[in-house]
Design a protein around this motif. Structure first.
Motif, short mmCIF file in Angstrom:
data_model
loop_
_atom_site.label_atom_id
_atom_site.label_comp_id
_atom_site.label_asym_id
_atom_site.label_seq_id
_atom_site.Cartn_x
_atom_site.Cartn_y
_atom_site.Cartn_z
N LEU A 6 -4.00 4.26 -9.83
CA LEU A 6 -3.98 2.82 -9.54
C LEU A 6 -5.03 2.08 -10.35
O LEU A 6 -6.09 2.61 -10.67
N GLN B 106 6.13 -3.52 -4.24
CA GLN B 106 4.81 -4.12 -4.03
C GLN B 106 4.88 -5.34 -3.13
O GLN B 106 3.87 -5.81 -2.62
N VAL C 103 -0.18 -0.21 -9.34
CA VAL C 103 0.08 1.04 -10.06
C VAL C 103 -0.45 0.92 -11.49
O VAL C 103 -0.19 -0.06 -12.19
N ARG D 96 0.83 -1.20 0.00
CA ARG D 96 0.00 0.00 0.00
C ARG D 96 0.88 1.26 0.00
O ARG D 96 0.54 2.26 -0.62
N ARG E 282 -4.66 -4.58 -5.96
CA ARG E 282 -4.58 -3.31 -6.67
C ARG E 282 -3.12 -3.06 -7.02
O ARG E 282 -2.23 -3.64 -6.43
N GLN F 166 1.83 2.30 -3.35
CA GLN F 166 0.69 2.88 -4.03
C GLN F 166 0.43 4.32 -3.56
O GLN F 166 0.13 5.21 -4.36
#
Length: 229
Positions: free
Chosen positions: A112, A198, A165, A99, A163, A102
């Motif tokens: 995103l 990530q 980028v 997160r 989720r 992100q």
């Protein structure tokens, strides 16, 4: 003096993640400080900032409508954005994890994907044991900070996310890619070290390469080294 590394994690739960992050910062030569409140008149001094994993970022932060129902934490969004303001204004190094990557991308003007391709995620585990053991390959791109830490090429990591980028923020570039070319890491151009991954290096402290990643970050947070990453 040890550089002071502020970190932000989930307000409730994930105590193990917070404890591991604090330990790895200490073992890397830094002084960990958990940031629970936004900066203010009696602001904590920090030399580096780490944003950890957690609930999804609200799509309004990147000017999007909600496409997928999820759990959001608006207070944490505000907290992280406030501390990122401080980091950007004062040229403080930033490390984003899951997160956190992100949020770093959103803060800098990127956006995103709210849902990954179901074909990519259909065989991913969902239970705690699966999360602990799952590994997938990502490709570390050459001539990046991550390439100097891990070497360019394939790296097996514990990356499980729904989720990702979509558009990399202006002033940043992709530093690692996964299946189908999806962004698995970003880093900023320029002298100040700002990057996100990530995957979860804080959950892999037994690996020398992940400990090296934290050492390199903490070293970059020393005032004398902030232009030599």
């Amino acid at each position: 003096m040890k550089p002071v590394i502020g970190y932000i994690g989930a307000p409730d739960g994930d105590r193990l993640v917070g404890a591991l992050t604090s330990l790895v910062i200490r073992f890397s030569g830094g002084k960990p400080v958990r940031l629970r409140k936004p900066p203010g008149t009696r602001e904590r001094h920090i030399d580096g900032l780490i944003l950890l994993g957690g609930l999804d970022i609200h799509p309004s932060r990147y000017n999007a409508e909600i496409e997928v129902e999820s759990q959001f934490d608006l207070q944490r969004d505000e907290l992280e954005l406030a501390w990122l303001d401080v980091a950007f204004e004062r040229s403080i190094p930033v490390m984003g994890i899951c997160r956190g990557l992100q949020m770093l991308n959103v803060k800098a003007g990127g956006d995103l994907h709210q849902r990954l391709d179901p074909e990519v995620t259909k065989n991913w585990p969902s239970g705690p044991v699966g999360y602990a053991l799952f590994r997938k390959p990502v490709e570390v791109l050459p001539e990046t900070f991550l390439a100097r830490v891990f070497g360019p090429g394939s790296l097996r990591v514990n990356s499980l996310h729904r989720r990702a980028v979509r558009n990399v923020a202006p002033g940043f570039r992709a530093a690692a890619c996964g299946e189908g070319g999806g962004v698995q890491a970003i880093e900023a151009h320029g002298d100040v070290l700002r990057f996100g991954v990530q995957f979860h290096p804080e959950l892999l402290p037994h690996r020398k390469d992940m400990r090296r990643l934290f050492r390199r970050f903490v070293d970059a947070c020393r005032p004398s080294n902030q232009t030599d990453n």
